[in-house]
Design an enzyme around this catalytic site. Structure first.
Site, short mmCIF file in Angstrom:
data_model
loop_
_atom_site.label_atom_id
_atom_site.label_comp_id
_atom_site.label_asym_id
_atom_site.label_seq_id
_atom_site.Cartn_x
_atom_site.Cartn_y
_atom_site.Cartn_z
N HIS A 175 0.83 -1.21 0.00
CA HIS A 175 0.00 0.00 0.00
C HIS A 175 0.86 1.26 0.00
CE1 HIS A 175 -2.19 3.29 2.06
NE2 HIS A 175 -3.12 2.93 1.21
N ARG B 92 29.54 -2.24 -18.45
CA ARG B 92 30.73 -2.83 -17.84
C ARG B 92 30.33 -4.14 -17.17
NH1 ARG B 92 30.92 2.77 -16.85
NH2 ARG B 92 32.85 3.79 -17.54
N ARG C 180 30.70 -4.88 -22.66
CA ARG C 180 32.14 -5.16 -22.60
C ARG C 180 32.39 -6.32 -21.66
NH1 ARG C 180 35.83 -0.60 -20.04
NH2 ARG C 180 35.17 -1.67 -18.14
N GLU D 259 42.23 1.38 -26.65
CA GLU D 259 42.71 1.99 -25.41
C GLU D 259 44.19 1.77 -25.19
OE1 GLU D 259 40.45 0.16 -22.25
OE2 GLU D 259 40.47 -1.78 -23.25
N GLY E 242 38.41 3.94 -25.58
CA GLY E 242 38.43 4.06 -24.13
C GLY E 242 39.40 5.16 -23.74
N SER E 243 38.88 6.35 -23.58
CA SER E 243 39.76 7.51 -23.43
C SER E 243 40.58 7.49 -22.14
CB SER E 243 38.95 8.80 -23.50
OG SER E 243 37.93 8.81 -22.52
N ASP F 229 42.12 4.83 -20.47
CA ASP F 229 43.35 4.07 -20.63
C ASP F 229 44.19 4.60 -21.78
OD1 ASP F 229 43.50 2.20 -18.55
OD2 ASP F 229 42.02 0.90 -19.50
N CYS G 195 33.48 5.47 -25.50
CA CYS G 195 32.74 5.15 -24.29
C CYS G 195 33.48 5.59 -23.04
CB CYS G 195 32.43 3.66 -24.22
SG CYS G 195 33.90 2.61 -24.14
#
Length: 797
Positions: free
Chosen positions: A423, A514, A580, A682, A703-704, A706, A753
């Site tokens: 409720h 991820r 991934r 990456e 993958g900016s 790494d 990403c």
């Protein structure tokens, strides 16, 4: 006079004759039996019978006269006036005509059941309830396991009186419904012996986010009143509609509830009893997967029927029961859902975000996705409701419809018991306020009366009560006002519990799931601890076995991971969802249950045994095979072919080939069943050998994080050199340009990403200028990224 109507004489057009609940039961009984829907037979008393009863006993004007002078605010005064009305009605004898009709109908129902006197459910059904614009959830009374005509007549009188509970009177006034316009009808329905089995509630949408493409089923042992009353946290299941219609088995979420008590029936005393649920029953689901899917199919049939009849999309709120004698499932109620269904599909989305946290005072199931602050008001009994002030946070054990007059003034609700269909949860959604339910016992000193708190339901499935008044933001996103972009703007997600709400943002899909985040939350055990459980230290093995229960160790991993990923894929269907594979570092894997037995100690895990190098390695291959099996299940059994797979930290093309071979060995063959496999860009080698990687994979995702640390030689976890970490450095930008150019030359897609576009709008604009296909950002950055991208596209046009 028309006193009693059988269900087969009733349809949804008869709300004014037999009330909303009975009209719906008659509609399903008459028109959906040939579609496989089972509804227990029964009959209903009519509105004419109720009004004739009031007239014959001199009670026609009792309600209006007794309520005259009530100020609409004083709840104690209302309670007293309502009590006087109910007492007068409950003590008045039924008319002879109604009594005779009830005797005849009950006798026929018993004969049809092959019993001298059949057990029945006696349910109130008002002529202004179960409407698309007003639910009246729990406003009037229901009596279960009623046996014998004397008890049936007594229950009918009590149902008549329940039209005038304080909660019902207050609700009608709020909805602008005049007392004289409402009549109380009563449904008498053959009882389903779910006291010997299980029962529950089903919604043909997600109750929290309003997502239309799922069915949400709850279940508990015994009679389902414990769910409606909020006295148990039930089992919960999500089923995806579109894929179910296409013949798949898309059970995408399965949550085991504690089911604290079980409502049964004492054959000796003929009374309903609440007893603690047996420990073994608490640890197992109260309904099977096959039964959940059957109920979901019925939910689609009922929703389609009502939608066609009404000429508009009509999500449904349905109660079901399983007969413990025959094993059959039945539908015992169905009404239009009244919260999310009233909202326009293109309405503005409000994204609440808590800016900081403090001492956690309590946590439970989150209802809604909002944040609110207020003063704690502990209420142990409805008689204490007069203490509640507008803007208070009500803290109590459990609410019921008697609380209606004060709940509408609250900033938030916190209950120690109950689930998402209790409720308190239903009312909180209807009022648009956050609620945290099922917290378990809260010590009074932790949430003391008068304490300022912040209630947050903006972090996914779990809701939190934080100490103090905390700052939070509310971002309004109007899809109609956002610019169209050629570049796909996607989302980064790691928490399946947030997927249903995030899916309603105007994104092009999910650019990064991820997987390690999903299985850390859903599985919590190192994969090798499951594939090699016999090798574990006895103490660790005991912990693992406690975690997985009676499930097969490997099936536990596959099932949990498939559900987590499947929930995200379902939420965004048919938009693409790029998953991934796991990218934990060795030190992170070691933190999982059982992980220390299988992980080496590395001096620099950031560039050590991670990503693709693990997948084909003999020391991890059997663990990765579980990930492959889970993704195969998501795509082929659940049916979510919108899932694309991505390989992280792949250092060489040869390593990429070996990973693709492992995938193929597990039944995931690139190109089959529309399967696309991407690779992360990456490592500088991914850029320098981009043409070779493009021959192996269907797309790139930059993958900016790494790529920046490995291009600049900067440890991204180091505070000492943090000022040197910048994705906008010319070297990093050049690497991104080279990767984009290589993808274009090979005719494959390329996106990003990493975190950079979320943090740096100018970097997003740079990527657009280079011709990137997609940019994936965090949900809070979606709207501003779309504006930036649209401006960049216009400038480069």
């Amino acid at each position: 006079m028309d006193v009693v109507r059988w269900f087969d004489e009733t349809s949804m057009d008869d709300v004014a004759v037999v009330g909303g609940k009975n009209a719906s039961l008659g509609e399903m009984y008459r028109r959906l039996a040939d579609r496989g829907i089972r509804v227990p037979n029964g009959f209903a008393t009519t509105a004419s019978a109720f009004r004739d009863f009031l007239r014959a006993r001199g009670l026609t004007n009792l309600a209006s006269e007794t309520l005259a002078g009530w100020d609409g605010v004083d709840v104690d005064d209302l309670a007293e006036r309502a009590r006087r009305i109910r007492t007068a009605i409950a003590s008045a004898p039924l008319t002879d005509e109604l009594t005779e009709a009830l005797v005849d109908a009950y006798r026929k129902l018993s004969v049809d059941a092959g019993a001298p006197a059949v057990d029945v459910a006696v349910r109130s059904s008002a002529t202004a309830e179960d409407l698309p614009e007003a639910s009246f959830a729990g406003q009037q009374e229901t009596y279960l396991m009623v046996h014998g005509i004397g008890d049936v007549c007594a229950a009918v009188r009590k149902c008549f009186a329940s039209l005038y509970t304080a909660r019902a009177i207050s609700y009608r006034r709020d909805m602008g419904i005049d007392e004289s316009d409402v009549a109380l009808c009563v449904g008498v329905q053959r009882m389903v012996r779910s006291d010997l089995a299980s029962s529950g509630v089903m919604f043909t949408l997600d109750t929290e986010s309003g997502l239309r493409d799922v069915v949400y089923v709850t279940s508990t042992w015994g009679l389902g009143e414990t769910i409606v009353q909020g006295r148990v946290i039930p089992d919960g299941f999500h089923v995806h509609k579109s894929r179910l219609r296409d013949g798949f088995r898309p059970l995408i979420g399965r949550t085991l509830g504690p089911k604290e008590i079980r409502m049964g029936y004492d054959e000796t005393t003929h009374r309903l009893v609440n007893e603690p649920t047996a420990p073994d029953d608490r640890r197992r689901f109260s309904v099977s997967d096959d039964e959940v899917l059957q109920l979901a199919e019925w939910g689609l049939v009922i929703e389609d029927h009502y939608s066609e009849a009404r000429g508009t999309d009509t999500p449904m709120d349905i109660e079901w029961a399983k007969d413990g004698i025959t094993g059959e499932l039945f539908i015992v109620q169905a009404r239009p859902e009244t919260v999310h269904s009233r909202r326009a599909p293109d309405s503005i989305s409000a994204v609440h975000r808590l800016e900081t946290t403090s001492e956690l005072l309590a946590s439970g199931l989150a209802v809604g996705d909002r944040v609110a602050a207020g003063t704690v008001r502990r209420v142990a009994d409805p008689r204490d409701m007069g203490r509640v002030r507008a803007g208070d946070v009500i803290v109590t054990d459990v609410t019921d419809p008697d609380w209606e007059p004060v709940l509408k003034t609250a900033a938030a609700i916190v209950t120690e018991r109950g689930g998402r269909t209790s409720h308190a949860a239903i009312v909180a959604r209807e009022l648009g306020i956050p609620a945290v339910v099922g917290t378990g016992p809260i010590e009074p000193e932790r949430l003391a009366d008068g304490t300022p708190v912040t209630v947050s339901c903006a972090e996914g499935d779990e809701g939190h009560v934080w100490s103090g008044t905390l700052p939070f933001t509310v971002e309004l996103i109007d899809a109609a006002q956002l610019p169209a972009t050629r570049t796909d703007i996607m989302l980064n997600l790691g928490d399946p519990s947030a997927a249903f709400s995030r899916a309603q943002l105007p994104s092009a899909g999910v650019g990064l799931v991820r997987m390690e985040f999903v299985f850390a939350g859903h599985v919590g055990v190192h994969p090798l601890a499951l594939t090699r459980i016999d090798t574990l230290d006895p103490a660790v093995r005991h912990e693992v076995e406690e975690r997985i229960g009676e499930a097969d160790p490997e099936e536990f991993f596959v099932d949990r991971l498939a559900q987590g990923v499947g929930q995200i894929a379902a939420a965004f269907w048919p938009r693409p969802v790029i998953v991934r594979f796991s990218d934990f570092k060795t030190n992170e894997y070691a933190n999982l249950l059982g992980g220390t037995d299988f992980e080496p100690i590395e001096p620099n895990p950031m560039i050590g045994w991670r990503g693709a190098s693990r997948y084909h390695h003999p020391d991890f291959r059997d663990g990765f095979d579980l990930e492959v099996a889970a993704m195969k299940r998501v795509r082929e059994e659940l049916g979510f072919t919108n899932v694309k797979l991505m390989v992280p930290f792949c250092r060489t093309p040869d390593e990429g080939r070996r990973v693709l071979e492992v995938l193929a060995d597990g039944g995931l063959v690139r190109g089959e069943h529309e399967l696309e496999v991407y690779v992360m860009v990456e490592v500088p080698a991914n850029v320098l050998r981009a043409d070779e990687f493009a021959e192996l994979f269907d797309g790139f995702s930059i993958g900016s994080n790494d790529l920046t640390q490995l291009t600049l030689g900067v440890d991204r976890d180091s505070d000492t050199v943090a000022d040197l970490f910048d994705e906008r450095d010319p070297a990093v930008e050049r690497a991104c340009s080279m990767a984009i150019d290589a993808a274009k030359a090979a005719g494959i897609r390329v996106g990003i990403c990493g975190q950079a576009p979320s943090d740096h709008p100018d970097f997003a604009a740079f990527l657009v200028g280079q011709g990137i296909d997609s940019i994936s950002v965090t949900p809070d950055a979606l709207a501003r990224t779309m504006d930036v991208v649209a401006d960049a596209e216009a400038a480069g046009a």
